[in-house]
Design a protein around this motif. Structure first.
Motif, PDB file in Angstrom:
ATOM      1  N   ARG A  69      32.365  30.033  36.797  1.00 24.83           N
ATOM      2  CA  ARG A  69      32.312  29.412  35.445  1.00 24.83           C
ATOM      3  C   ARG A  69      33.585  29.230  35.124  1.00 24.83           C
ATOM      4  NH1 ARG A  69      28.737  28.052  31.468  1.00 24.83           N
ATOM      5  NH2 ARG A  69      27.474  27.330  33.267  1.00 24.83           N
ATOM      6  N   GLU A  71      35.173  26.122  36.628  1.00 23.12           N
ATOM      7  CA  GLU A  71      34.444  24.883  36.264  1.00 23.12           C
ATOM      8  C   GLU A  71      35.221  24.598  34.786  1.00 23.12           C
ATOM      9  OE1 GLU A  71      32.042  21.572  35.560  1.00 23.12           O
ATOM     10  OE2 GLU A  71      32.696  22.675  37.317  1.00 23.12           O
ATOM     11  N   ARG A 119      38.562  23.220  35.452  1.00 17.84           N
ATOM     12  CA  ARG A 119      38.404  21.855  36.010  1.00 17.84           C
ATOM     13  C   ARG A 119      38.364  20.912  35.031  1.00 17.84           C
ATOM     14  NH1 ARG A 119      34.999  17.881  37.560  1.00 17.84           N
ATOM     15  NH2 ARG A 119      33.240  19.239  36.511  1.00 17.84           N
ATOM     16  N   LEU A 131      29.058  22.294  28.871  1.00 19.72           N
ATOM     17  CA  LEU A 131      28.277  23.427  29.741  1.00 19.72           C
ATOM     18  C   LEU A 131      27.198  23.999  29.010  1.00 19.72           C
ATOM     19  CD1 LEU A 131      31.641  25.162  30.712  1.00 19.72           C
ATOM     20  CD2 LEU A 131      30.114  23.609  32.137  1.00 19.72           C
TER      21      LEU A 131
END
Length: 224
Positions: free
Chosen positions: A161, A164, A167, A182
């Motif tokens: 997570r 992510e 990113r 998310l």
């Protein structure tokens, strides 16, 4: 209400210093506490006046803006630097951010953009002109001959997570947009970012974005 912001202006051109001071004069909550003509004088006056933000020119005699920023970051960490330059040179942007600047903007910004940037930096957030970020990506990411450096120490300990979130930060999303993407709360995103920054040993979003592109986590052609 906006917090009171004490500003030191460092530029080797007197007309530029005076122009910046005049831009801030009518703004409520801003006070120009000193003006410096070179980096060494900027460091000395910052110790004397303890400004909240230093507007730092990059190209100055005696001590350039990047070296002066590095000294201020080490000696007066509560004093934040907003770097300005006439030259959109990629190495200057990266150098200033790595030295500890909270932002880097071109000198042709409007008075409104300058005031907004100073408030952002005063609160400890990073700011980088979109066109400069685009140039950084184009120069440092798409060049095929440029080797990809290893990931920073601590990257192996990132959760899926956190990677992510990293990113998405590099894609330009803010906390609310990341939370929507998310399907989590903004406070959860903030917690992930706190852990991510600690593991990457970066101070803010600008440094995290540079690390993401330099390490190859994302590329200029990826969509977040």
């Amino acid at each position: 209400m906006n917090a009171h912001v004490r500003v030191l202006i460092a530029d080797d051109q007197p007309l530029v210093r005076r122009g910046l001071a005049l831009m801030l004069a009518p703004e409520p909550g801003f006070e120009v506490v000193a003006e410096a003509g070179d980096g060494a004088e900027a460091v000395r006056l910052a110790h004397e006046h303890r400004p909240d933000v230093v507007i730092m020119d990059i190209r100055m005699p005696v001590l350039d803006g990047i070296a002066a920023t590095a000294r201020l970051t080490a000696e007066l960490p509560a004093c934040r630097v907003l770097a300005l330059s006439t030259f959109d040179m990629d190495e200057h942007v990266i150098g200033a951010l790595r030295a500890g600047a909270y932002g880097f903007l071109p000198k042709d910004i409007s008075p409104e953009e300058l005031v907004a940037a100073l408030r952002v930096v005063r609160e400890g957030e990073a700011i980088l002109a979109p066109r400069l970020l685009t140039r950084l990506i184009a120069t440092h990411v798409t060049a095929p001959e440029r080797p990809v450096p290893p990931l920073p120490s601590g990257t192996d300990g990132l959760t899926g997570r956190e990677r992510e979130v990293w990113r998405l930060i590099a894609g330009g999303l803010d906390n609310t947009e990341i939370a929507d993407r998310l399907a989590v709360s903004p406070s959860t995103v903030k917690n992930h970012i706190t852990g991510l920054f600690a593991k990457l040993r970066v101070r803010d979003r600008a440094q995290a974005v540079i690390a993401a592109y330099e390490t190859g986590l994302v590329t200029a052609r990826q969509a977040p």
